[in-house]
Design a protein around this motif. Structure first.
Motif, mmCIF file in Angstrom:
data_model
loop_
_atom_site.group_PDB
_atom_site.id
_atom_site.type_symbol
_atom_site.label_atom_id
_atom_site.label_comp_id
_atom_site.label_asym_id
_atom_site.label_seq_id
_atom_site.Cartn_x
_atom_site.Cartn_y
_atom_site.Cartn_z
ATOM 1 N N HIS A 1 0.822 -1.212 0.000
ATOM 2 C CA HIS A 1 0.000 0.000 0.000
ATOM 3 C C HIS A 1 0.858 1.265 0.000
ATOM 4 O O HIS A 1 0.423 2.323 0.444
ATOM 5 C CB HIS A 1 -0.923 0.007 1.223
ATOM 6 N N ARG A 2 2.074 1.152 -0.499
ATOM 7 C CA ARG A 2 2.993 2.298 -0.502
ATOM 8 C C ARG A 2 2.447 3.483 -1.285
ATOM 9 O O ARG A 2 2.662 4.636 -0.928
ATOM 10 C CB ARG A 2 4.353 1.870 -1.080
ATOM 11 N N PHE A 3 1.746 3.166 -2.377
ATOM 12 C CA PHE A 3 1.199 4.253 -3.203
ATOM 13 C C PHE A 3 0.183 5.080 -2.402
ATOM 14 O O PHE A 3 0.151 6.302 -2.496
ATOM 15 C CB PHE A 3 0.546 3.687 -4.455
ATOM 16 N N PHE A 4 -0.621 4.411 -1.608
ATOM 17 C CA PHE A 4 -1.589 5.089 -0.747
ATOM 18 C C PHE A 4 -0.863 5.961 0.270
ATOM 19 O O PHE A 4 -1.223 7.133 0.475
ATOM 20 C CB PHE A 4 -2.462 4.051 -0.047
ATOM 21 N N SER A 5 0.160 5.407 0.907
ATOM 22 C CA SER A 5 0.936 6.160 1.896
ATOM 23 C C SER A 5 1.613 7.373 1.245
ATOM 24 O O SER A 5 1.615 8.477 1.795
ATOM 25 C CB SER A 5 1.992 5.266 2.542
#
Length: 212
Positions: free
Chosen positions: A42-46
């Protein structure tokens, strides 16, 4: 939310325990926790959440660098983070065959919705009088906006409306000697000499007070 957008915001302060302040604090905490504790996938969300908060930080007035404490234009760059999240959500839904129709329908609905709001918002800026009148609907305590509106009325030959706007500005900001001068000049240019004399006299009194 893109509703009630206008140019000049008042200087209203919320108490810490005001419901709106608490909701805002809760949302902020939840988003930041999600960004810090999110899984690797979920790095893109972070990244999108950090983009929003970090790019908003310079205009947040934690250290006062701006004369106005709030302005819509400061959200242009931070809002890219929100669009990243929306784009990621649409992409995720579109990748699910059964949800593909929902993804496309939602995208089109948002596109039409924001297009309509953009067209409506453009009417706000069509001429100076419309701009200042509508701004006052949202911020009726702004002496500066009343003064600007009075100047536009004066240019259009709407003398009575200009005088009323100047007087309203003076009532809101009686220490501003320039407002009395503007009113005096209006009366002088309109050939209303007695009213002009009274306004000039008041302007001189206010100027002396400010000098003292």
């Amino acid at each position: 939310m893109p509703f009630g957008l206008h140019a000049v915001y008042s200087y209203k302060l919320f108490a810490f325990f005001d419901l709106k302040a608490l909701i805002g604090l809760a949302i902020t905490a939840l988003l930041l926790l999600s960004a810090f504790l999110g899984k690797k996938e979920h790095r893109f969300f972070s990244f999108s959440i950090f983009w929003f908060f970090l790019s908003l930080l310079p205009a947040s007035n934690i250290y006062p660098v701006n004369r106005s404490y709030m302005a819509e234009r400061w959200l242009y760059f931070p809002s890219i983070g929100i669009f990243f999240i929306l784009g990621g959500a649409f992409s995720f839904l579109y990748g699910i065959k059964k949800a593909r129709l929902i993804a496309v329908s939602s995208f089109l609905a948002l596109f039409i919705f924001y297009s309509f709001l953009t067209i409506e918002q453009n009417k706000y800026w069509r001429d100076p009088v419309t701009f200042y009148e509508r701004t006052l609907e949202y911020n009726p305590e702004s002496a500066v906006i009343y003064n600007e509106l009075a100047l536009e009325y004066e240019k259009a030959g709407r003398i009575e409306e200009a005088a009323a706007a100047y007087k309203k500005a003076i009532a809101l900001w009686p220490q501003a000697e320039g407002l009395y001068l503007n009113l005096a000049n209006l009366y002088r240019n309109a050939g209303r000499d007695e009213e002009a004399k009274e306004a000039y006299k008041k302007w001189e009194e206010m100027t002396k007070k400010s000098d003292d």
